[in-house]
Design an enzyme around this catalytic site. Structure first.
Site, PDB file in Angstrom:
ATOM      1  N   TYR A  58       0.872  -1.183   0.000  1.00  0.00           N
ATOM      2  CA  TYR A  58       0.000   0.000   0.000  1.00  0.00           C
ATOM      3  C   TYR A  58       0.909   1.233   0.000  1.00  0.00           C
ATOM      4  CZ  TYR A  58      -4.269   2.516   1.381  1.00  0.00           C
ATOM      5  OH  TYR A  58      -5.337   3.364   1.428  1.00  0.00           O
ATOM      6  N   LYS A  69      -5.728  -1.985  -2.865  1.00  0.00           N
ATOM      7  CA  LYS A  69      -6.887  -1.757  -1.980  1.00  0.00           C
ATOM      8  C   LYS A  69      -7.619  -3.074  -1.731  1.00  0.00           C
ATOM      9  CE  LYS A  69      -7.018   2.885  -1.577  1.00  0.00           C
ATOM     10  NZ  LYS A  69      -7.312   3.754  -0.447  1.00  0.00           N
ATOM     11  N   ASN A  89      -0.617  11.592   0.176  1.00  0.00           N
ATOM     12  CA  ASN A  89       0.191  10.396  -0.111  1.00  0.00           C
ATOM     13  C   ASN A  89       0.857  10.535  -1.466  1.00  0.00           C
ATOM     14  OD1 ASN A  89      -0.688   8.937   2.232  1.00  0.00           O
ATOM     15  ND2 ASN A  89      -2.648   8.631   1.213  1.00  0.00           N
ATOM     16  N   ASP A 114     -14.057   6.331  -1.990  1.00  0.00           N
ATOM     17  CA  ASP A 114     -13.165   6.182  -0.841  1.00  0.00           C
ATOM     18  C   ASP A 114     -12.438   7.484  -0.515  1.00  0.00           C
ATOM     19  OD1 ASP A 114     -11.841   4.665   1.107  1.00  0.00           O
ATOM     20  OD2 ASP A 114     -10.146   4.316  -0.225  1.00  0.00           O
ATOM     21  N   ASP A 115     -12.050   8.222  -1.540  1.00  0.00           N
ATOM     22  CA  ASP A 115     -11.277   9.456  -1.309  1.00  0.00           C
ATOM     23  C   ASP A 115     -12.140  10.543  -0.676  1.00  0.00           C
ATOM     24  OD1 ASP A 115      -8.788   8.508  -2.568  1.00  0.00           O
ATOM     25  OD2 ASP A 115     -10.100   8.364  -4.313  1.00  0.00           O
ATOM     26  N   ARG A 132      -5.980  10.444 -10.835  1.00  0.00           N
ATOM     27  CA  ARG A 132      -5.400  11.107  -9.648  1.00  0.00           C
ATOM     28  C   ARG A 132      -4.905  10.018  -8.711  1.00  0.00           C
ATOM     29  NH1 ARG A 132      -5.658  10.177  -4.974  1.00  0.00           N
ATOM     30  NH2 ARG A 132      -7.580  10.932  -4.079  1.00  0.00           N
ATOM     31  N   GLU A 151     -12.140   4.934  -6.767  1.00  0.00           N
ATOM     32  CA  GLU A 151     -10.844   5.231  -6.158  1.00  0.00           C
ATOM     33  C   GLU A 151      -9.976   6.039  -7.102  1.00  0.00           C
ATOM     34  OE1 GLU A 151     -10.108   3.787  -2.872  1.00  0.00           O
ATOM     35  OE2 GLU A 151      -8.647   5.404  -3.011  1.00  0.00           O
ATOM     36  N   ASP A 152      -9.452   7.133  -6.597  1.00  0.00           N
ATOM     37  CA  ASP A 152      -8.441   7.920  -7.311  1.00  0.00           C
ATOM     38  C   ASP A 152      -8.878   8.389  -8.703  1.00  0.00           C
ATOM     39  OD1 ASP A 152      -7.146   7.478  -4.964  1.00  0.00           O
ATOM     40  OD2 ASP A 152      -5.309   6.675  -5.819  1.00  0.00           O
TER      41      ASP A 152
HETATM   42  N1  LIG Z   1      -4.785   9.740   3.939  1.00  0.00           N
HETATM   43  C1  LIG Z   1      -5.780   9.307   3.197  1.00  0.00           C
HETATM   44  O1  LIG Z   1      -6.489   8.357   3.569  1.00  0.00           O
HETATM   45  C2  LIG Z   1      -6.077   9.968   1.909  1.00  0.00           C
HETATM   46  C3  LIG Z   1      -5.210  10.854   1.367  1.00  0.00           C
HETATM   47  N2  LIG Z   1      -5.498  11.461   0.184  1.00  0.00           N
HETATM   48  C4  LIG Z   1      -4.488  12.343  -0.383  1.00  0.00           C
HETATM   49  O2  LIG Z   1      -4.978  13.662  -0.440  1.00  0.00           O
HETATM   50  C5  LIG Z   1      -4.370  14.324  -1.544  1.00  0.00           C
HETATM   51  C6  LIG Z   1      -5.450  15.075  -2.302  1.00  0.00           C
HETATM   52  O3  LIG Z   1      -6.397  14.178  -2.818  1.00  0.00           O
HETATM   53  P1  LIG Z   1      -7.767  14.732  -3.427  1.00  0.00           P
HETATM   54  O4  LIG Z   1      -8.473  15.567  -2.454  1.00  0.00           O
HETATM   55  O5  LIG Z   1      -8.480  13.581  -3.974  1.00  0.00           O
HETATM   56  O6  LIG Z   1      -7.217  15.619  -4.622  1.00  0.00           O
HETATM   57  P2  LIG Z   1      -7.925  16.784  -5.395  1.00  0.00           P
HETATM   58  O7  LIG Z   1      -7.185  16.961  -6.647  1.00  0.00           O
HETATM   59  O8  LIG Z   1      -9.390  16.542  -5.455  1.00  0.00           O
HETATM   60  O9  LIG Z   1      -7.695  18.075  -4.462  1.00  0.00           O
HETATM   61  C7  LIG Z   1      -6.463  18.694  -4.267  1.00  0.00           C
HETATM   62  C8  LIG Z   1      -6.712  20.060  -3.690  1.00  0.00           C
HETATM   63  O10 LIG Z   1      -5.470  20.605  -3.313  1.00  0.00           O
HETATM   64  C9  LIG Z   1      -5.373  21.911  -3.814  1.00  0.00           C
HETATM   65  N3  LIG Z   1      -3.979  22.271  -4.041  1.00  0.00           N
HETATM   66  C10 LIG Z   1      -3.120  21.770  -4.939  1.00  0.00           C
HETATM   67  N4  LIG Z   1      -1.921  22.365  -4.826  1.00  0.00           N
HETATM   68  C11 LIG Z   1      -2.036  23.254  -3.839  1.00  0.00           C
HETATM   69  C12 LIG Z   1      -1.152  24.187  -3.246  1.00  0.00           C
HETATM   70  N5  LIG Z   1       0.115  24.293  -3.641  1.00  0.00           N
HETATM   71  N6  LIG Z   1      -1.619  24.963  -2.252  1.00  0.00           N
HETATM   72  C13 LIG Z   1      -2.891  24.854  -1.839  1.00  0.00           C
HETATM   73  N7  LIG Z   1      -3.766  23.987  -2.339  1.00  0.00           N
HETATM   74  C14 LIG Z   1      -3.345  23.199  -3.338  1.00  0.00           C
HETATM   75  C15 LIG Z   1      -6.173  21.907  -5.101  1.00  0.00           C
HETATM   76  O11 LIG Z   1      -6.498  23.249  -5.402  1.00  0.00           O
HETATM   77  P3  LIG Z   1      -7.347  23.681  -6.693  1.00  0.00           P
HETATM   78  O12 LIG Z   1      -8.720  23.162  -6.429  1.00  0.00           O
HETATM   79  O13 LIG Z   1      -7.268  25.148  -6.671  1.00  0.00           O
HETATM   80  O14 LIG Z   1      -6.693  23.027  -7.855  1.00  0.00           O
HETATM   81  C16 LIG Z   1      -7.346  21.040  -4.666  1.00  0.00           C
HETATM   82  O15 LIG Z   1      -8.306  21.814  -4.003  1.00  0.00           O
HETATM   83  C17 LIG Z   1      -3.628  13.267  -2.352  1.00  0.00           C
HETATM   84  O16 LIG Z   1      -2.259  13.365  -2.091  1.00  0.00           O
HETATM   85  C18 LIG Z   1      -4.140  11.959  -1.798  1.00  0.00           C
HETATM   86  O17 LIG Z   1      -3.153  10.977  -1.799  1.00  0.00           O
HETATM   87  C19 LIG Z   1      -6.675  11.253  -0.482  1.00  0.00           C
HETATM   88  C20 LIG Z   1      -7.574  10.367   0.016  1.00  0.00           C
HETATM   89  C21 LIG Z   1      -7.320   9.615   1.237  1.00  0.00           C
HETATM   90  C1  LIG Z   2      -5.236   6.688   0.600  1.00  0.00           C
HETATM   91  C2  LIG Z   2      -5.880   7.110  -0.611  1.00  0.00           C
HETATM   92  O1  LIG Z   2      -6.961   6.641  -0.933  1.00  0.00           O
HETATM   93  C3  LIG Z   2      -5.258   8.109  -1.440  1.00  0.00           C
HETATM   94  O2  LIG Z   2      -4.226   8.647  -1.074  1.00  0.00           O
HETATM   95  O3  LIG Z   2      -5.811   8.387  -2.503  1.00  0.00           O
HETATM   96 MG   LIG Z   3      -7.430   7.024  -2.963  1.00  0.00          MG
END
Ligand SMILES: NC(=O)C1=CN([C@@H]2O[C@H](COP(=O)(O)OP(=O)(O)OC[C@H]3O[C@@H](n4cnc5c(N)ncnc54)[C@H](OP(=O)(O)O)[C@@H]3O)[C@@H](O)[C@H]2O)C=CC1
Ligand SMILES: CC(=O)C(=O)O
Ligand SMILES: [Mg+2]
Length: 567
Positions: A115, A186, A423, A281-282, A168, A258-259
């Site tokens: 993972y 997963k 991540n 999941d995200d 993503r 997912e992603d």
């Molecule tokens: N720990 C866990 O269980 C999980 C972790 N994650 C992690 O979260 C991260 C984001 O995932 P997700 O939400 O799906 O992605 P998205 O692409 O949906 O969202 C990313 C967000 O971050 C913003 N962003 C990007 N760069 C910057 C910056 N330099 N400064 C400020 N804001 C910024 C984007 O802004 P804008 O909208 O303006 O482009 C957007 O709003 C990934 O790394 C993923 O691995 C996700 C799911 C689960």
């Molecule tokens: C953990 C997870 O689902 C992610 O980083 O997208």
């Molecule tokens: Mg994910």
């Protein structure tokens, strides 16, 4: 490409015949190469005699425990995590039960391999390390015959599908078809952590192309060499897939998105959550795990959720998904309308703080968070203005929680809660060491990918892992065992509550706000039981009557990786 139905029908007839002959002569060399039944040197002398294995194995007979010990010895000798990943994938493809036994018995050591973070690197290099295909690839070439493609999968009783379109992958961006590592990983956790049978799990990658130029120019790239299909072409392929899944496996098959990139993720969830058993999941799994960590951390920082102020860096799937579940939970606890409780939560995106003057230009999922405030450009200014008690990183961009940001958090909070969720490790908003050092050891910290325990001023800190892996296996088991037909927000809240209840004083004393993964099967049983109970309460369960003891029932449903004896 068009499907030739007649040809397909004949092929299926031939396959059925082969299957029958396989079952009749399911022995010898073929048995050793069947990952579902192979036991390697653990076949007993009696089994070797009865199943034509004599001479195909060296004479010694060993226990599964010794096999695990030997495999762990081999894996530990690899210095490079990707080599360990490849060894694990080889094991999964050669001896499935040994793979799961090893993963379950060594979950804390092996989770970072199968993972995050290693699976991220594996996806980046998937084309180069690609050996035997895992999962089902559905590309634009399969348009018009997805139903037939699903029937090519050898297992028929599918209960969970994890599907990505690779746009993503973690915080690594568009990895196209190579995102397959994520559904595979997963689903390995569905089995190891949640006890869902491996044969009931189907990893799927939808390939509509990639906009990743490096991959398009990489001679080892395994996906379609074209830019991503969008609009109607994309929607039609996804719709055909969703319909074919329901037609093939019925309405109780769980589909985990997912992603996907956020410009598709929210729409797909909204579109299919009323017709399919589906969750993202995200957006939702992550929300549930983070809420659990926050509820648990109240025991350390005090107050209720409503007493806290939350600031996110990143306003996409994870950020707004978590934000909404926090607002929903506060609303439930206080009887305040959710429109009011959302005001406790602030988000910063790549353009700065989300405020009302930006409303018109915001994507729909950001609009509820556009509160009255002056425009603010940087995270540091937002922290100083909003003075949050909780700072959550969901930006996908590493090292964005700078020294100044964390020092600011520590200047007005006795125990600042700092969650770096992005991540893999390279994208984490800060490291554990940075969070503890810059807050003089006062931060309550957890991260999406694991960090090793560390010493700061004579005290050992054990950083917890805030990852949806705590939730989706138990959530999935609860949905499956109750025969649920829809996912409801209250199930996510129930899962969250169940997880928070598993954190002990001993965990808190080490700085943890999540229980250790070593107890994950028991935790998953508790989560599954609470989710199933909610499904029955909401009238969404179809497996009637409801079992009396849902935790025991969950445990009894769990897959065992112990070898079976063959007659
Ligand atoms: N720990 C866990 O269980 C999980 C972790 N994650 C992690 O979260 C991260 C984001 O995932 P997700 O939400 O799906 O992605 P998205 O692409 O949906 O969202 C990313 C967000 O971050 C913003 N962003 C990007 N760069 C910057 C910056 N330099 N400064 C400020 N804001 C910024 C984007 O802004 P804008 O909208 O303006 O482009 C957007 O709003 C990934 O790394 C993923 O691995 C996700 C799911 C689960
Ligand atoms: C953990 C997870 O689902 C992610 O980083 O997208
Ligand atoms: Mg994910």
């Amino acid at each position: 490409m068009r499907c030739n139905f007649e040809h397909h029908y004949l092929m299926r007839k031939r396959c059925c015949f082969l299957l029958l002959t396989c079952q009749l002569f399911y022995s010898g060399y073929t048995l050793l190469r069947d990952p579902h039944h192979n036991k390697g040197l653990a076949f007993t002398d009696k089994e070797r005699g009865a199943h034509y294995l004599r001479g195909l194995l060296p004479p010694t007979v060993v226990s599964q425990e010794l096999q695990v010990k030997k495999m762990m010895h081999i894996i530990r000798q690899y210095q490079v995590p990707l080599q360990k990943y490849m060894a694990m994938m080889d094991l999964q493809e050669s001896n499935e039960k040994l793979f799961y036994k090893l993963l379950i018995d060594n979950v804390e050591e092996m989770l970072p391999i199968v993972y995050t973070p290693t699976v991220g690197e594996a996806c980046q290099k998937y084309g180069s390390i690609f050996g035997r295909p895992q999962g089902l690839y559905i590309s634009l070439k399969e348009k018009g015959c997805i139903h037939e493609v699903l029937r090519n999968w050898p297992e028929k009783n599918i209960e969970v599908i994890v599907v990505t379109d690779g746009e993503r992958i973690l915080g690594l961006g568009d990895l196209g078809c190579q995102g397959m590592g994520i559904p595979v990983g997963k689903l390995a956790l569905y089995t190891a952590l949640g006890g869902v049978r491996p044969s009931a799990c189907l990893p799927v990658t939808i390939d509509v192309g990639t906009n990743n130029e490096n991959l398009l120019n990489d001679e080892y790239y395994i996906g379609l060499r074209q830019r991503r299909a969008t609009g109607q072409e994309y929607a039609e392929l996804l719709h055909e897939f969703m319909s074919a899944v329901k037609q093939t496996y019925g309405e109780k098959v769980l589909i985990q998105f997912e992603d996907f990139a956020n410009h598709n993720a929210f729409d797909l969830l909204a579109k299919y959550s009323t017709t399919h058993l589906v969750f993202n999941d995200d957006i939702q799994g992550t929300a549930s795990v983070v809420l659990a960590g926050l509820v648990a951390s109240l025991k350390v920082v005090g107050g209720t959720l409503a007493d806290h102020t939350f600031l996110f860096l990143g306003a996409g799937e994870a950020g707004t998904g978590i934000a909404e579940l926090i607002a929903l939970e506060i609303s439930k606890q206080t009887n305040m309308p959710v429109e009011e409780t959302r005001k406790k939560v602030w988000l910063v995106d790549s353009k700065g703080l989300i405020v009302s003057s930006r409303r018109e230009s915001l994507q729909h999922f950001k609009k509820p968070w556009a509160h009255e405030h002056e425009p603010v450009k940087t995270l540091l200014d937002a922290v100083n203005d909003i003075k949050p008690t909780v700072l959550i990183g969901t930006s996908g961009v590493g090292r964005t929680f700078t020294k100044e940001v964390i020092e600011a958090m520590a200047s007005f909070n006795e125990k600042p809660i700092i969650l770096s969720l992005s991540n893999p490790t390279s994208q984490s908003e800060c490291t554990a060491e940075e969070a503890y050092t810059w807050s003089q050891g006062r931060a309550i910290f957890a991260s999406g990918s694991p960090f090793a325990p560390l010493e700061y001023e004579g005290k050992t800190f054990v950083p917890g892992q805030a990852n949806n892996a705590y939730i989706f296996p138990g959530l999935g088991l609860g949905l499956i065992m109750s025969g649920a037909i829809r996912v409801h927000d209250d199930m996510l809240l129930a899962a969250s509550e169940a997880l928070a209840a598993q954190v002990t004083q001993e965990n808190f004393d080490k700085g943890l706000i999540y229980p250790p993964f070593k107890n994950i099967r028991r935790i998953s049983a508790e989560i599954a039981a609470k989710v199933a109970a909610k499904a029955y309460e909401l009238g969404l369960a179809t497996r009637l009557p409801m079992p009396k003891d849902l935790v025991k029932h969950a445990e009894s449903c769990m897959y065992s990786p112990a070898y079976k004896t063959f007659r």
